[in-house]
Design an enzyme around this catalytic site. Sequence first.
Site, short mmCIF file in Angstrom:
data_model
loop_
_atom_site.label_atom_id
_atom_site.label_comp_id
_atom_site.label_asym_id
_atom_site.label_seq_id
_atom_site.Cartn_x
_atom_site.Cartn_y
_atom_site.Cartn_z
CG HIS A 464 40.24 47.84 96.92
ND1 HIS A 464 40.33 47.62 97.95
CD2 HIS A 464 39.83 48.51 96.64
CE1 HIS A 464 40.12 49.00 98.70
NE2 HIS A 464 39.59 49.52 97.72
N PRO A 465 40.07 44.02 93.87
CG PRO A 465 38.52 43.06 91.61
CD PRO A 465 38.76 44.42 93.14
#
Length: 527
Positions: A464-465
């Site tokens: 989930h960057p």
Amino acid sequence: MNSFDYIVVGAGSAGCVLANRLSVDPSVKVLLLEAGGKDRSPNIKIPAAFSKQFHTKLDWDFATEPEPFVDGRSLYVPRGKGLGGSSSMNAMLYVRGRPLDYDSWEAQGAPGWGYRDVQPYFLKSEDNARGASEWHGAGGPLRVSEQRSPRPLDRRLIAASEAAGIPWTHDYNGPEQDGVSMFQVNQWRGRRFSSADAFLRPALKRANLTIRTNTTVVGIAFEGSRAVGVRVAGRGRSDVELLRADREVVLSAGAIGSPQLLQLSGVGAPNDLRAAGVEVRHALPGVGGNLQDHPFVTLLFTVSDEDTLYVAERPRSVAEWLLRGSGPLSSTVAEVVAFHRTRPGLPAADIQYHMGAAYYEDHGAETYDGHAIAIAPVLVAPRARGRVWLRSSDPTAKPRILTNSLSEPEDVASLVAGVKLARRIAEQPALREVITAELKPGPDVTADTDLEADIRRRLMLIYHPVGTCRMSDTGEGAVVDSRLRVHGLENIRVVDASIMPVIPGGNTHAPTVMIAERGADLILDRS
């Protein structure tokens, strides 16, 4: 034809939305560029096979620099490469986050992005199996389904969570997120339903929409401060093709790709650009900063129940999925979700649990010959911040990434508490009846110092960057304004997860789709 009204870079969760919404007007010419290829691989279509895409041509296959707070390990950062981007690689879990997440965006300098403003865009995109309501949409492009064939062990995971003090919630995307529930998923009839399926395929026959796959953008073309197009790699090593955008260039290359393209084009922190051999065009120190991701660790237990995903690849299971779209291969691996506050006084959950009837360690690379379950605490409100910056001026070189995961004491405390509660869940009668052994961390790891050491030794990132082109109308760290325009430049916007000021409390695909829905309206001046 090398001239278009809009050029969208990246056919991922956001780019597919933009290609659809911007091309509705037949008089507008839209070009969508994607570095990867088509999304035809069976490992994309089969839900349970998502991790089989890792380290293949379907993956950008990023990794961080040695992380100083997790024993100097490099953390793996998979990103989807192909139509659908990471929505063609993710675990298909539909989670919006909490209202306070978006209200915090507004409070940090992004008017128009509070929850009251963004909720209509969530509803606009949804075609939820539960039908239309105050909290859900129906009839939109993006299918949101109940799970096709959840494992019977899920009932035990839910019952044990409730016995450990986590209440049941019917809808974690409703008015109250806290609690335990089954995940809703982006699937249709047991198959993945990516942004490419939802938004791109319905628009393929539009004559004004051009899609080019296997096309690598190497930089943004400027005339003064005005973006006029993009440069793409040609067939020869030194060949570069200029594609012109008469109205706007829109970067939707994600939290790694979008800041990288800005930096390669001379937009970023001057010292970082010069160190990489890039001439400074426009000083914007925030580019690549503010990186956030959700770190997690798994607790793994062997079980006597034999109806787990250990049998997912057997011929009978493969046949069931091919014929009916059901069975173990329709699983998202993590089937049960729980949100929990590990200490009093928190405004929302700091831990999200992903639970399922499977052995999952080292991103699926480590296997176990037997039946197992995983209970994985995920830190959803990390205080740590990292960055993305260039390794060199070579556009084919992977950028440098550092998350600084576990650099903040509160982050460590939340994960240690999350591990302890996961163990309490496993000790409840509903699970104690079937658990035969604790594999990881292992029964001898009990003291807080030992639990912390184990977390630092095994910590992973959960894909989930966000945050590397931070949105705000004010502040020196801002990269785009509340209309997603790059500060100090003309005719260029960023529309993807990189604009998030703060990471939402949950999986990030649904919020990224929302950003693109609202971004399209901002571009078309319809907001």
